[in-house]
Every structure is written in C-alpha cells, then in structure tokens.
Scaffold this motif. Sequence first.
Motif, PDB file in Angstrom:
ATOM      1  N   PHE A  37     -44.554   9.696  -7.051  1.00 16.25           N
ATOM      2  CA  PHE A  37     -44.681   9.750  -5.601  1.00 16.25           C
ATOM      3  C   PHE A  37     -46.116  10.040  -5.184  1.00 16.25           C
ATOM      4  CE2 PHE A  37     -44.659  12.392  -1.715  1.00 16.25           C
ATOM      5  CZ  PHE A  37     -44.204  11.446  -0.813  1.00 16.25           C
ATOM      6  N   LYS A  38     -46.758  11.005  -5.837  1.00 17.51           N
ATOM      7  CA  LYS A  38     -48.131  11.354  -5.485  1.00 17.51           C
ATOM      8  C   LYS A  38     -49.063  10.163  -5.683  1.00 17.51           C
ATOM      9  CE  LYS A  38     -47.869  16.331  -6.391  1.00 17.51           C
ATOM     10  NZ  LYS A  38     -48.346  17.449  -7.245  1.00 17.51           N
ATOM     11  N   GLU A  39     -48.872   9.465  -6.788  1.00 13.92           N
ATOM     12  CA  GLU A  39     -49.698   8.293  -7.051  1.00 13.92           C
ATOM     13  C   GLU A  39     -49.413   7.194  -6.029  1.00 13.92           C
ATOM     14  OE1 GLU A  39     -50.407   4.975 -10.590  1.00 13.92           O
ATOM     15  OE2 GLU A  39     -49.277   6.812 -10.995  1.00 13.92           O
ATOM     16  N   PHE A  40     -48.159   7.087  -5.657  1.00 13.54           N
ATOM     17  CA  PHE A  40     -47.726   6.068  -4.699  1.00 13.54           C
ATOM     18  C   PHE A  40     -48.394   6.263  -3.343  1.00 13.54           C
ATOM     19  CE2 PHE A  40     -44.408   4.721  -1.553  1.00 13.54           C
ATOM     20  CZ  PHE A  40     -44.431   3.362  -1.817  1.00 13.54           C
ATOM     21  N   ILE A  41     -48.413   7.496  -2.831  1.00 17.08           N
ATOM     22  CA  ILE A  41     -48.976   7.727  -1.501  1.00 17.08           C
ATOM     23  C   ILE A  41     -50.501   7.878  -1.539  1.00 17.08           C
ATOM     24  CG2 ILE A  41     -46.861   8.796  -0.640  1.00 17.08           C
ATOM     25  CD1 ILE A  41     -48.204  11.504  -0.899  1.00 17.08           C
ATOM     26  N   ALA A  42     -51.048   8.138  -2.724  1.00 14.54           N
ATOM     27  CA  ALA A  42     -52.500   8.305  -2.819  1.00 14.54           C
ATOM     28  C   ALA A  42     -53.223   6.971  -2.731  1.00 14.54           C
ATOM     29  CB  ALA A  42     -52.870   9.009  -4.120  1.00 14.54           C
ATOM     30  N   ASN A  43     -52.549   5.908  -3.121  1.00  8.88           N
ATOM     31  CA  ASN A  43     -53.186   4.596  -3.153  1.00  8.88           C
ATOM     32  C   ASN A  43     -52.371   3.618  -2.331  1.00  8.88           C
ATOM     33  OD1 ASN A  43     -54.722   2.374  -3.690  1.00  8.88           O
ATOM     34  ND2 ASN A  43     -54.278   2.297  -5.881  1.00  8.88           N
ATOM     35  N   ASN A  44     -52.587   3.644  -1.008  1.00  8.82           N
ATOM     36  CA  ASN A  44     -51.799   2.788  -0.132  1.00  8.82           C
ATOM     37  C   ASN A  44     -52.247   1.336  -0.164  1.00  8.82           C
ATOM     38  OD1 ASN A  44     -54.210   3.298   1.178  1.00  8.82           O
ATOM     39  ND2 ASN A  44     -53.304   3.339   3.219  1.00  8.82           N
ATOM     40  N   LYS A  45     -53.317   1.042  -0.904  1.00  9.36           N
ATOM     41  CA  LYS A  45     -53.760  -0.341  -1.013  1.00  9.36           C
ATOM     42  C   LYS A  45     -53.329  -0.975  -2.333  1.00  9.36           C
ATOM     43  CE  LYS A  45     -57.768   0.259   2.006  1.00  9.36           C
ATOM     44  NZ  LYS A  45     -59.242   0.127   2.139  1.00  9.36           N
ATOM     45  N   ALA A  46     -52.540  -0.233  -3.110  1.00  6.78           N
ATOM     46  CA  ALA A  46     -52.067  -0.767  -4.383  1.00  6.78           C
ATOM     47  C   ALA A  46     -51.051  -1.876  -4.142  1.00  6.78           C
ATOM     48  CB  ALA A  46     -51.438   0.356  -5.213  1.00  6.78           C
ATOM     49  N   ASN A  47     -50.807  -2.643  -5.170  1.00  8.60           N
ATOM     50  CA  ASN A  47     -49.851  -3.738  -5.049  1.00  8.60           C
ATOM     51  C   ASN A  47     -48.447  -3.245  -4.723  1.00  8.60           C
ATOM     52  OD1 ASN A  47     -51.719  -5.747  -5.551  1.00  8.60           O
ATOM     53  ND2 ASN A  47     -51.421  -5.678  -7.766  1.00  8.60           N
ATOM     54  N   LYS A  48     -48.073  -2.097  -5.265  1.00  7.87           N
ATOM     55  CA  LYS A  48     -46.733  -1.575  -5.052  1.00  7.87           C
ATOM     56  C   LYS A  48     -46.613  -0.968  -3.660  1.00  7.87           C
ATOM     57  CE  LYS A  48     -45.645  -2.713  -9.246  1.00  7.87           C
ATOM     58  NZ  LYS A  48     -44.823  -3.908  -9.504  1.00  7.87           N
ATOM     59  N   ARG A  49     -45.754  -1.544  -2.856  1.00 14.79           N
ATOM     60  CA  ARG A  49     -45.547  -1.043  -1.493  1.00 14.79           C
ATOM     61  C   ARG A  49     -44.178  -0.397  -1.332  1.00 14.79           C
ATOM     62  NH1 ARG A  49     -47.890  -3.923   2.519  1.00 14.79           N
ATOM     63  NH2 ARG A  49     -46.773  -2.522   3.916  1.00 14.79           N
ATOM     64  N   ILE A  50     -43.285  -0.646  -2.291  1.00 16.15           N
ATOM     65  CA  ILE A  50     -41.911  -0.138  -2.214  1.00 16.15           C
ATOM     66  C   ILE A  50     -41.595   0.572  -3.520  1.00 16.15           C
ATOM     67  CG2 ILE A  50     -39.479  -0.748  -1.904  1.00 16.15           C
ATOM     68  CD1 ILE A  50     -40.777  -3.470  -0.688  1.00 16.15           C
ATOM     69  N   LEU A  51     -41.125   1.820  -3.407  1.00 14.39           N
ATOM     70  CA  LEU A  51     -40.767   2.612  -4.572  1.00 14.39           C
ATOM     71  C   LEU A  51     -39.269   2.894  -4.506  1.00 14.39           C
ATOM     72  CD1 LEU A  51     -42.011   4.032  -7.042  1.00 14.39           C
ATOM     73  CD2 LEU A  51     -42.417   6.032  -5.592  1.00 14.39           C
ATOM     74  N   HIS A  52     -38.531   2.472  -5.540  1.00 16.63           N
ATOM     75  CA  HIS A  52     -37.075   2.629  -5.536  1.00 16.63           C
ATOM     76  C   HIS A  52     -36.636   3.523  -6.689  1.00 16.63           C
ATOM     77  CE1 HIS A  52     -32.869   1.092  -6.560  1.00 16.63           C
ATOM     78  NE2 HIS A  52     -32.766   1.718  -5.412  1.00 16.63           N
ATOM     79  N   PHE A  53     -35.966   4.633  -6.337  1.00 13.70           N
ATOM     80  CA  PHE A  53     -35.401   5.538  -7.326  1.00 13.70           C
ATOM     81  C   PHE A  53     -33.895   5.293  -7.397  1.00 13.70           C
ATOM     82  CE2 PHE A  53     -39.278   7.628  -5.941  1.00 13.70           C
ATOM     83  CZ  PHE A  53     -39.820   8.074  -7.143  1.00 13.70           C
ATOM     84  N   TYR A  54     -33.382   5.174  -8.597  1.00 19.62           N
ATOM     85  CA  TYR A  54     -31.950   4.939  -8.724  1.00 19.62           C
ATOM     86  C   TYR A  54     -31.374   5.764  -9.865  1.00 19.62           C
ATOM     87  CZ  TYR A  54     -32.954   1.782 -12.666  1.00 19.62           C
ATOM     88  OH  TYR A  54     -33.377   1.254 -13.859  1.00 19.62           O
ATOM     89  N   GLY A  55     -30.092   6.091  -9.721  1.00 14.78           N
ATOM     90  CA  GLY A  55     -29.404   6.887 -10.732  1.00 14.78           C
ATOM     91  C   GLY A  55     -27.987   7.160 -10.282  1.00 14.78           C
ATOM     92  N   THR A  56     -27.171   7.670 -11.164  1.00 11.67           N
ATOM     93  CA  THR A  56     -25.769   7.908 -10.869  1.00 11.67           C
ATOM     94  C   THR A  56     -25.599   8.946  -9.765  1.00 11.67           C
ATOM     95  OG1 THR A  56     -25.676   9.574 -12.613  1.00 11.67           O
ATOM     96  CG2 THR A  56     -25.047   7.325 -13.211  1.00 11.67           C
ATOM     97  N   GLY A  57     -24.429   8.953  -9.166  1.00  9.38           N
ATOM     98  CA  GLY A  57     -24.145   9.906  -8.100  1.00  9.38           C
ATOM     99  C   GLY A  57     -24.248  11.341  -8.588  1.00  9.38           C
ATOM    100  N   GLY A  58     -24.903  12.187  -7.808  1.00 10.50           N
ATOM    101  CA  GLY A  58     -25.033  13.591  -8.161  1.00 10.50           C
ATOM    102  C   GLY A  58     -26.216  13.905  -9.054  1.00 10.50           C
ATOM    103  N   VAL A  59     -27.027  12.900  -9.382  1.00 10.86           N
ATOM    104  CA  VAL A  59     -28.155  13.138 -10.281  1.00 10.86           C
ATOM    105  C   VAL A  59     -29.330  13.802  -9.565  1.00 10.86           C
ATOM    106  CG1 VAL A  59     -29.425  10.978  -9.988  1.00 10.86           C
ATOM    107  CG2 VAL A  59     -29.350  12.061 -12.241  1.00 10.86           C
ATOM    108  N   GLY A  60     -29.315  13.785  -8.225  1.00 15.53           N
ATOM    109  CA  GLY A  60     -30.351  14.509  -7.480  1.00 15.53           C
ATOM    110  C   GLY A  60     -31.300  13.640  -6.686  1.00 15.53           C
ATOM    111  N   LYS A  61     -30.874  12.448  -6.312  1.00 19.50           N
ATOM    112  CA  LYS A  61     -31.768  11.542  -5.567  1.00 19.50           C
ATOM    113  C   LYS A  61     -32.117  12.097  -4.194  1.00 19.50           C
ATOM    114  CE  LYS A  61     -28.807   8.208  -5.990  1.00 19.50           C
ATOM    115  NZ  LYS A  61     -27.838   8.874  -6.890  1.00 19.50           N
ATOM    116  N   THR A  62     -31.113  12.643  -3.488  1.00 15.05           N
ATOM    117  CA  THR A  62     -31.366  13.192  -2.148  1.00 15.05           C
ATOM    118  C   THR A  62     -32.305  14.382  -2.213  1.00 15.05           C
ATOM    119  OG1 THR A  62     -29.218  12.434  -1.314  1.00 15.05           O
ATOM    120  CG2 THR A  62     -30.292  14.231  -0.115  1.00 15.05           C
ATOM    121  N   PHE A  63     -32.096  15.272  -3.188  1.00 15.77           N
ATOM    122  CA  PHE A  63     -32.977  16.430  -3.350  1.00 15.77           C
ATOM    123  C   PHE A  63     -34.396  15.976  -3.668  1.00 15.77           C
ATOM    124  CE2 PHE A  63     -28.881  18.565  -4.138  1.00 15.77           C
ATOM    125  CZ  PHE A  63     -29.008  19.610  -3.236  1.00 15.77           C
TER     126      PHE A  63
END
Length: 218
Positions: A37-63
């Motif tokens: 996340f830190k790297e993602f927001i530090a370089n807003n001109k990078a090719n990656k504009r969308i960051l997707h986190f995925y995992g089973t229910g209850g693994v802690g995505k909301t937290f």
Amino acid sequence: MHFSKSDKETPVEGLDTHMMMIENDVFIGRNQEIEEFKEFIANNKANKRILHFYGTGGVGKTFLLQAFHRLTKANADTIYLHLDSEDFFQSPSVLAGQIITMLEAAINYSNKCVSFSPTTMNHCFRLLRQAAETHRIIVAVDTYEKMENLDRWFREFFLRQLPGNISVILAGRQSLTGPWIESPSWRKLTKQVEISSFDEEQTREYLFNAGISREDTM
C-alpha cells in the motif's frame, strides 16, 4: 467551487478517532500488504493504478482496508474514500451518491441538494476532478465480489473517467477474472495480492490481544 488544502480542517476528536486508535493498537501482521500500500500511494505515476487484495472470508480484508485508512489520516493532502458494496444498493447513481457524501465530508463541503438521478454521476465526477487538483484520492471498495452486476460498468465507465491523481483499491474473496486479466491494458494497470491466513505466531498475538492468554486455550 474550488478546493484548497485548507478546506480539510483538523476534525474534533470523537468516537471515530478513538475507535481508530484502538484498531491501530490491536492491528497485527500484514507487513507485506502494508508495504504494498505504501509503495502504491507513494508512486501515483506508476503503471499500476488499481490494487486488488483477495482472500477467503474472515481473513481480514476489511481490517486491512481500515489500516490503510489510518495510514492516510496523518496526511492532509490525501483523501481516503472507503466504501463497502454491502452498504448501498447496487446501481451507478447510488454508488455515485455514496462517493459524493463521503467526499463532501472529507473536504468540509456540503451540498444538501443531492438527488439520485443521472446528474448525480456528473456531480460525482466534477467533485472528484476538482478535489484531485489539490489532493491525492484513494477510492477503496470492500466486498467487491458483491459488485458483480456493476463490475462491467465500474471497470469500463467509472474507472476510465477518473483523473490520474486518483487510485483505486479493491478487496474481495476471489481474484479478478474475465476482462480484468484478458485485457492487456487492464492487466497492466492492475496488481492483485492474495491475503493468506495468519501463521502460528500471528495467531497467538491475535488471541492475546483478544484476551486469550492461557496456553491450553490457545
């Protein structure tokens, strides 16, 4: 209307502030995801504009998304809009209305005459463009797997209209499929990160923070 950095005033401490302090104290692990996340927001001109986190229910995505929000709190130049697809009716105008409400609260501006109509979408993009002139904006959408009916619209219309100073974080139970990976452009713009379960040490720390300290109970 023009936004300036002074529009975002320091809020009076309330329940939300205290809850964030508690959540920060009990948050454990996820160092790799935090660095992503830190790297993602530090370089807003990078090719990656969308960051997707995925995992089973209850693994802690909301937290995890809440932890990202706390990380941006200290930066007055960043606006973090945290939406959960389960909190609103799945339609473009309602989604736009949600963003308008959160964005206006973040910049201390209020337009009391927001109606959910085709003009809501225009108003949403107008506010986003104006706010993006002076702020870094992160749009985070939790429980993205429930956005199935809006997936094509969100990808092909909403995301394509966003200014370059706005980045998007998604979180869901499954990895993104279909056009997300079949299209070379979307594949290049999107980074997917799988969230794994806690290891034994992290699990022990989590249980200890939850008041469970007896070895046999652990």
